[in-house]
Design an enzyme around this catalytic site. Sequence first.
Site: not given
Length: 174
Positions: A39, A155, A99, A161, A95-96, A148-149, A127
């Site tokens: 999402k 989310d 990782d 979000r 993509e957001d 941690f973002v 990252k």
Amino acid sequence: MSLRILISEDQIQTRIKELGAQIDADYPAGELHLVCILKGAFGFLADLSRAIKRDTLIQFMGISSYGKGKTTSGEVKVTKDLDHSVEGANLLIVEDIVDSGVTLSYLTHLLQQRRPRSVRIAALLDKPERRLRPVEVSYVGFKIPDEFVVGYGLDYGEKYRNLRDVCVLENEAA
Ligand code: PRP
């Protein structure tokens, strides 16, 4: 828990306009297929698609990965597949965040089997320190440290979000 702004709304929007212009300049004339990975990428998809001036087709795909952060099994499951064929298309995966790279590594291989003309990745955040699988990301908004973002699609327990900025979620006791 408290929020510290890491990347502001202004910085995000300015960078997305640059990415849109770069994407328009890089691709040959013709339609671009954007594949939004649910999402977290919904906000980036909305803004990036409007920063791209050429015709686009937009599709959504749902992915869930097992054991993230615990194992390197790389098992990924498609929870919502594309609605239309991508054969012969120039595909840009939106993509957001990248990782470990497990999700995008799997997805790139999966989509390549469907015989598109090309597959590239656009990710707002990267990252690189966390990478377990090599992934070539053609368009990166921001490289960020291993924190941690949340916000701008990302989310924590489905919360945050809708924030306009990308924020670090900090434990106040820390
Ligand atoms: C996030 C993000 C990527 C993936 C990246 O999704 O949107 O899909 O993790 O991580 P990786 O590089 O380690 O594979 P998440 O599983 O949190 O789902 P969501 O987008 O629905 O929040």
